[in-house]
Design an enzyme around this catalytic site. Structure first.
Site, PDB file in Angstrom:
ATOM      1  N   MET A   1       0.404  -4.261  -3.764  1.00  0.00           N
ATOM      2  CA  MET A   1       1.273  -3.074  -3.911  1.00  0.00           C
ATOM      3  C   MET A   1       1.073  -2.506  -5.325  1.00  0.00           C
ATOM      4  O   MET A   1       0.441  -2.688  -5.827  1.00  0.00           O
ATOM      5  CB  MET A   1       2.728  -3.420  -3.850  1.00  0.00           C
ATOM      6  CG  MET A   1       3.068  -4.325  -2.750  1.00  0.00           C
ATOM      7  SD  MET A   1       4.664  -4.019  -2.079  1.00  0.00           S
ATOM      8  CE  MET A   1       4.353  -2.857  -0.847  1.00  0.00           C
ATOM      9  N   PHE A   2       1.339  -2.156  -6.182  1.00  0.00           N
ATOM     10  CA  PHE A   2       1.269  -1.658  -7.561  1.00  0.00           C
ATOM     11  C   PHE A   2      -0.098  -1.802  -8.213  1.00  0.00           C
ATOM     12  O   PHE A   2      -0.229  -1.673  -9.399  1.00  0.00           O
ATOM     13  CB  PHE A   2       2.309  -2.394  -8.428  1.00  0.00           C
ATOM     14  CG  PHE A   2       3.556  -2.635  -7.709  1.00  0.00           C
ATOM     15  CD1 PHE A   2       4.376  -1.565  -7.403  1.00  0.00           C
ATOM     16  CD2 PHE A   2       3.904  -3.900  -7.269  1.00  0.00           C
ATOM     17  CE1 PHE A   2       5.539  -1.755  -6.691  1.00  0.00           C
ATOM     18  CE2 PHE A   2       5.067  -4.097  -6.550  1.00  0.00           C
ATOM     19  CZ  PHE A   2       5.871  -3.031  -6.269  1.00  0.00           C
ATOM     20  N   GLY A   4      -2.778   0.060  -7.575  1.00  0.00           N
ATOM     21  CA  GLY A   4      -3.541   1.303  -7.650  1.00  0.00           C
ATOM     22  C   GLY A   4      -4.509   1.491  -6.493  1.00  0.00           C
ATOM     23  O   GLY A   4      -5.452   2.268  -6.599  1.00  0.00           O
ATOM     24  N   LYS A   5      -4.303   0.791  -5.379  1.00  0.00           N
ATOM     25  CA  LYS A   5      -5.193   0.933  -4.210  1.00  0.00           C
ATOM     26  C   LYS A   5      -5.191   2.360  -3.684  1.00  0.00           C
ATOM     27  O   LYS A   5      -6.239   2.940  -3.440  1.00  0.00           O
ATOM     28  CB  LYS A   5      -4.738   0.025  -3.056  1.00  0.00           C
ATOM     29  CG  LYS A   5      -4.908  -1.440  -3.289  1.00  0.00           C
ATOM     30  CD  LYS A   5      -4.513  -2.224  -2.049  1.00  0.00           C
ATOM     31  CE  LYS A   5      -3.093  -1.950  -1.572  1.00  0.00           C
ATOM     32  NZ  LYS A   5      -2.044  -2.281  -2.541  1.00  0.00           N
ATOM     33  N   THR A   6      -3.967   2.890  -3.473  1.00  0.00           N
ATOM     34  CA  THR A   6      -3.870   4.236  -2.907  1.00  0.00           C
ATOM     35  C   THR A   6      -4.383   5.278  -3.899  1.00  0.00           C
ATOM     36  O   THR A   6      -5.067   6.222  -3.501  1.00  0.00           O
ATOM     37  CB  THR A   6      -2.419   4.530  -2.471  1.00  0.00           C
ATOM     38  OG1 THR A   6      -2.052   3.580  -1.472  1.00  0.00           O
ATOM     39  CG2 THR A   6      -2.286   5.925  -1.886  1.00  0.00           C
ATOM     40  N   GLU A  72      -3.219   1.754   3.839  1.00  0.00           N
ATOM     41  CA  GLU A  72      -2.349   0.684   4.347  1.00  0.00           C
ATOM     42  C   GLU A  72      -2.958   0.029   5.592  1.00  0.00           C
ATOM     43  O   GLU A  72      -2.282  -0.227   6.588  1.00  0.00           O
ATOM     44  CB  GLU A  72      -0.942   1.218   4.656  1.00  0.00           C
ATOM     45  CG  GLU A  72      -0.235   1.859   3.468  1.00  0.00           C
ATOM     46  CD  GLU A  72       0.205   0.856   2.401  1.00  0.00           C
ATOM     47  OE1 GLU A  72       0.044  -0.381   2.605  1.00  0.00           O
ATOM     48  OE2 GLU A  72       0.713   1.305   1.348  1.00  0.00           O
ATOM     49  N   CYS A 128       0.648  -9.085 -13.419  1.00  0.00           N
ATOM     50  CA  CYS A 128       1.693 -10.056 -13.065  1.00  0.00           C
ATOM     51  C   CYS A 128       3.005  -9.700 -13.767  1.00  0.00           C
ATOM     52  O   CYS A 128       3.039  -9.542 -14.989  1.00  0.00           O
ATOM     53  CB  CYS A 128       1.255 -11.465 -13.449  1.00  0.00           C
ATOM     54  SG  CYS A 128       2.531 -12.706 -13.101  1.00  0.00           S
ATOM     55  N   TYR A 156       9.347  -6.620  -3.815  1.00  0.00           N
ATOM     56  CA  TYR A 156       8.112  -7.335  -4.130  1.00  0.00           C
ATOM     57  C   TYR A 156       7.786  -7.191  -5.609  1.00  0.00           C
ATOM     58  O   TYR A 156       8.154  -6.206  -6.230  1.00  0.00           O
ATOM     59  CB  TYR A 156       6.931  -6.730  -3.371  1.00  0.00           C
ATOM     60  CG  TYR A 156       7.054  -6.796  -1.895  1.00  0.00           C
ATOM     61  CD1 TYR A 156       6.592  -7.894  -1.192  1.00  0.00           C
ATOM     62  CD2 TYR A 156       7.638  -5.750  -1.191  1.00  0.00           C
ATOM     63  CE1 TYR A 156       6.708  -7.956   0.177  1.00  0.00           C
ATOM     64  CE2 TYR A 156       7.763  -5.805   0.185  1.00  0.00           C
ATOM     65  CZ  TYR A 156       7.296  -6.906   0.860  1.00  0.00           C
ATOM     66  OH  TYR A 156       7.414  -6.955   2.220  1.00  0.00           O
TER      67      TYR A 156
HETATM   68 ZN   LIG Z   1       1.609 -14.671 -13.973  1.00  0.00          ZN
END
Ligand SMILES: [Zn+2]
Length: 168
Positions: A1-2, A4-6, A72, A128, A156
């Site tokens: 999620m976060f 930068g895939k999209t 997705e 992370c 998440y």
């Molecule tokens: Zn970590």
């Protein structure tokens, strides 16, 4: 999620549009967190897309399509890899974005098969939330065991392997 895939998907599709190629974008109908028909990244960059129930619907669209973007992809059915092969064999460039692992760290839906048959795979990493290292896991911060639970952002957080395994 976060990770930068999209954003990366949108960047590549924008370049295809600049090159005057015909681009079609699809996403699963279940993915409506931000917008019903646009592909929207976490930083709210967006592109218009077609929400579909079943991967086979991708084959029904535009005979002049030159580039197909799929977002997705982890939420699609297991028929998606075969659909991508059919498109690619026709000479269509297929760009797929998706989460490779679910919140339990298991391969997610059709993603492993897609990664196996792809010419190129780019893994983009988030940071992370616990220690700042590159993150490859999605840690679910609420108690819920459903793989397809689509929570809000705060359900998440990205984690590195060490912080994911620690589970606290
Ligand atoms: Zn970590």
């Amino acid at each position: 999620m976060f990770s930068g895939k999209t954003e990366e998907l949108i960047r590549r599709l924008r370049r295809a549009k600049i090159a005057k190629l015909n681009v079609e974008i699809f996403k699963p109908k279940t993915e409506i967190r931000y917008h019903e028909s646009d592909v929207v990244s976490h930083d709210f960059t967006s592109m218009p897309s077609t929400p579909i129930d079943n991967s086979s619907s991708i084959l029904l669209f535009g005979s002049n399509t030159e580039v197909v973007g799929i977002d997705e992809a982890q939420f699609f059915d297991d028929g998606l890899p075969e659909v991508c092969v059919i498109l690619a064999n026709k000479g269509i460039r297929v760009i797929v974005a998706g989460l490779d692992m679910d919140f339990q760290g298991k391969p997610f839906g059709p993603m492993p098969a897609l990664m196996a048959i792809a010419e190129d795979v780019t893994k983009v990493h988030a940071i992370c939330a616990q220690c700042g290292a590159p993150a490859t896991y999605s840690y679910r911060t609420v108690a819920n065991d459903e793989t397809f639970y689509l929570g809000e952002k705060e359900s998440y957080e990205p984690r590195c392997r060490a912080c994911f395994v620690r589970k606290e």
